[in-house]
Design a protein around this motif. Structure first.
Motif, short mmCIF file in Angstrom:
data_model
loop_
_atom_site.label_atom_id
_atom_site.label_comp_id
_atom_site.label_asym_id
_atom_site.label_seq_id
_atom_site.Cartn_x
_atom_site.Cartn_y
_atom_site.Cartn_z
N GLU A 16 0.84 -1.21 0.00
CA GLU A 16 0.00 0.00 0.00
C GLU A 16 0.87 1.26 0.00
N TYR A 17 1.97 1.20 0.74
CA TYR A 17 2.91 2.33 0.81
C TYR A 17 3.51 2.62 -0.57
N PHE A 18 3.97 1.58 -1.25
CA PHE A 18 4.58 1.76 -2.57
C PHE A 18 3.54 2.22 -3.60
N LEU A 19 2.31 1.72 -3.48
CA LEU A 19 1.25 2.15 -4.39
C LEU A 19 0.95 3.64 -4.19
N ALA A 20 0.96 4.09 -2.93
CA ALA A 20 0.72 5.50 -2.63
C ALA A 20 1.81 6.39 -3.23
N ILE A 21 3.06 5.91 -3.20
CA ILE A 21 4.18 6.67 -3.79
C ILE A 21 3.97 6.80 -5.30
N LYS A 22 3.64 5.68 -5.94
CA LYS A 22 3.47 5.71 -7.40
C LYS A 22 2.29 6.60 -7.79
N THR A 23 1.23 6.52 -7.02
CA THR A 23 0.05 7.36 -7.30
C THR A 23 0.40 8.84 -7.18
N LEU A 24 1.18 9.19 -6.15
CA LEU A 24 1.60 10.58 -5.96
C LEU A 24 2.43 11.06 -7.15
N LEU A 25 3.37 10.24 -7.59
CA LEU A 25 4.20 10.60 -8.74
C LEU A 25 3.34 10.81 -9.99
N GLU A 26 2.41 9.91 -10.22
CA GLU A 26 1.54 10.03 -11.41
C GLU A 26 0.69 11.29 -11.35
N GLN A 27 0.16 11.59 -10.17
CA GLN A 27 -0.69 12.78 -10.03
C GLN A 27 0.11 14.05 -10.30
N LEU A 28 1.31 14.14 -9.74
CA LEU A 28 2.10 15.37 -9.87
C LEU A 28 2.70 15.51 -11.26
N TYR A 29 3.22 14.41 -11.81
CA TYR A 29 3.86 14.50 -13.13
C TYR A 29 2.85 14.73 -14.26
N MET A 30 1.61 14.30 -14.05
CA MET A 30 0.60 14.46 -15.10
C MET A 30 -0.10 15.81 -15.05
#
Length: 607
Positions: A45-59
């Motif tokens: 869940e922690y790693f998924l939250a990191i990836k989601t944050l990156l996708e939200q900010l980079y997009m």
């Protein structure tokens, strides 16, 4: 969308994957160190939250102003690259600075050719065969042999064993020494993935702490160290109205020391400083075998040719500096003894020596001449005066009174990191603070300090720093040290207190050297109980990613900083990685990878 997308022209998904992979790998290492699982539900869940944050900010779309600026810079850099190629201009980095040089490519090549001919330190490998395979064979053969004989441990064998996946031959490039009258070159061998690199680093870590301990009284760490020694010299009553200062530098030290002479000096150094016949856990003979392989595999590529270094060591190889220092230590013994008997200062920073003397100029020159005659490989250039420059400090004997201030080389430029650069704001704050701290340490009078302060202020303004920003952080500096009247009134008494406080405050580098253990067999603790910091790195960018650090901390605290967690009192440090700099975009030091990775041995070629 990030500025990386505009500059790199990579698919945005690829940029996100690269960022995520770095954070994932560093997190796995940190969590493993603290004995946390990395594949349970919490971690997933922690790693998924990191990836989601990156996708939200980079997009997220970039603000128009930042996007326009990024496109403008990208087009301008491409235009510069085209114009430089068309005009046959070579671009590089000046020696001991981050400034660029622009020079006619043919003239630049002529300087390099002259340097190689003058030193006779490099020999072209005329058969055109890449020496990578042979160098790798030599390193592995020795390491396996030493392990079989139990002269090194399995852990040491692993530490020195080449990384086959990243393996490549070293390459050489040349910086311009623009502060020299003839504008000569300094060779730098980039060997980070060379076969003997890890072996070289191992020897450096083994020998440097011993060398530093042995020579702590005759080694200058920096200009601040020089000023401290001079203050002590004056307080002891040795500085008088006729005292002379001497500076000499050794010409091409790294490339002029003979191989056999260096190995002999290293052997004697080890014998003198061994504990129960060993350096750390290694026999002296083992240290010498390792050193010989480092020197024997000093090969590199330049453009489309291969070379072997036959004199000295490669500047850029970790072991080279300590080997050159050990060689110089034997040569300078007569001078050190003379200075001790006559209460003079003797100190060296790599190949630059500073001395004080109450002898006449003729007597000093005679002493130096007698010393240089003991070794034809050591050639020096000497300056003797009551006012001279050494490292970054100007030193003056004003009728028996010591005066010091910051020395600025004639080739220095009023360039610092622009305020508009894509860096965290604390970096710009530190530039101002560090400049004032350095000035207060080096300048012996309030007038010289104030000139440095004004110069710093002008340089900041030229590089786009807002006046309000400058005034605010200057005020913070003087308030921190309770020295506002130094700024407002040039109060001499208050300045001397500030000067003394900062002069004797250890620098970060000095703290690191002081903490460096002389016992090379000691091991760093690896259990989580001994840790209090965790380091992670991310690419810093303005725009939507400006809040990444804050939002990442929230994720970290949600999953791992709960009551009773072993990480509750552990500090998370998020370090920044910067996008490509102008230096990396304009300066091309490295030959094609194909030239550096050919694996053809001379034995195979002969057959």
């Amino acid at each position: 969308m990030s500025k990386s997308f505009l500059f790199k022209k990579k698919p945005i998904k690829q940029i996100i994957e690269q960022e995520y992979k770095r954070l994932y790998d560093e997190n796995v290492k940190n969590l493993t160190d603290y004995t946390f699982p990395t594949d349970d539900t919490q971690a997933k869940e922690y790693f998924l939250a990191i990836k989601t944050l990156l996708e939200q900010l980079y997009m997220k779309p970039i603000p128009n102003k930042i996007a326009r600026n990024a496109r403008y810079l990208s087009q301008m850099i491409k235009s510069m690259q085209r114009q430089l190629r068309k005009a046959n201009i070579a671009v590089g980095q000046t020696d001991k600075s981050k400034l660029f040089f622009f020079i006619d490519a043919q003239e630049y090549e002529e300087k390099i050719k002259n340097y190689m001919n003058k030193t006779n330190a490099y020999q072209e490998i005329t058969n055109g065969i890449c020496p990578l395979a042979d160098n790798l064979h030599l390193v592995i053969l020795l390491l396996d042999h030493l392990l079989e004989r139990k002269d090194i441990t399995k852990e040491q064998h692993k530490k020195m064993y080449p990384n086959i996946k990243k393996l490549e031959l070293a390459h050489i490039y040349f910086n311009l020494k623009v502060d020299k009258p003839d504008i000569s070159v300094r060779p730098i061998v980039a060997s980070i993935n060379a076969p003997a690199r890890l072996l070289s680093s191992f020897l450096d870590q083994l020998l440097t702490p011993i060398y530093n301990y042995v020579t702590k009284d005759i080694t200058f760490i920096n200009g601040i160290d020089v000023v401290r020694k001079l203050k002590e010299y004056q307080q002891q009553g040795y500085l008088n109205s006729t005292t002379l200062f001497i500076v000499f530098d050794v010409t091409d030290l790294y490339t002029m020391i003979p191989r056999d002479g260096a190995i002999a000096a290293l052997t004697r150094f080890c014998e003198k400083n061994a504990t129960h016949g060993k350096i750390g856990t290694l026999k002296i003979s083992t240290v010498i075998q390792l050193a010989c392989v480092v020197l024997d595999t000093n090969s590199f590529a330049y453009k489309d040719k291969y070379y072997r270094q036959i004199k000295g060591g490669a500047m850029g190889s970790p072991f080279t500096m300590v080997l050159a220092n050990i060689y110089m230590l034997e040569w300078e013994q007569k001078l050190i003894q003379h200075q001790n008997i006559n209460h003079g200062i003797y100190g060296r920073y790599i190949d630059d020596v500073f001395m004080t003397s109450n002898l006449s100029k003729e007597e000093i020159l005679k002493l130096l001449d007698e010393t240089t005659q003991t070794d034809s490989n050591i050639k020096i250039t000497t300056t003797i005066s009551q006012t001279l420059d050494y490292l970054d400090v100007t030193i003056e004997n004003n009728n028996g009174n010591l005066k010091t201030c910051i020395y600025h080389k004639s080739a220095s430029e009023p360039y610092i990191l622009p305020y508009s650069s894509d860096h965290p704001r604390h970096v710009h704050m530190n530039i101002l603070n560090n400049a004032l701290v350095r000035a207060a340490r080096m300048c012996s009078t309030v007038e010289d300090f104030d000139m440095e302060r004004l110069s710093t202020e002008m340089i900041l303004l030229v590089n786009g720093y807002p006046p309000k920003f400058i005034q605010q952080y200057m005020k913070n500096f003087f308030m921190k040290y309770n020295a506002m009247n130094v700024w407002t009134e040039l109060n001499t008494e208050s300045y001397q207190q500030l000067h003394h406080e900062l002069l004797y405050k250890p620098t970060r580098r000095e703290q690191k050297i002081q903490l460096q253990p002389n016992d090379t067999t000691s091991k760093n603790p690896t259990n989580y109980e001994h840790k209090d910091q965790i380091f992670l790195h991310y690419t810093f960018e303005n725009g939507p990613l400006i809040n990444f650090k804050k939002e990442y901390r929230q994720i970290w605290e949600k999953y791992y900083v709960y009551p009773g967690s072993r990480l509750r009192n552990t500090r998370l440090i998020l370090g920044t990685i910067l996008n490509r700099t102008l230096q990396s975009l304009l300066i091309h030091k490295k030959p094609n990878r194909e030239i550096l990775t050919k694996m053809e041995s001379t034995t195979q070629a002969a057959s």
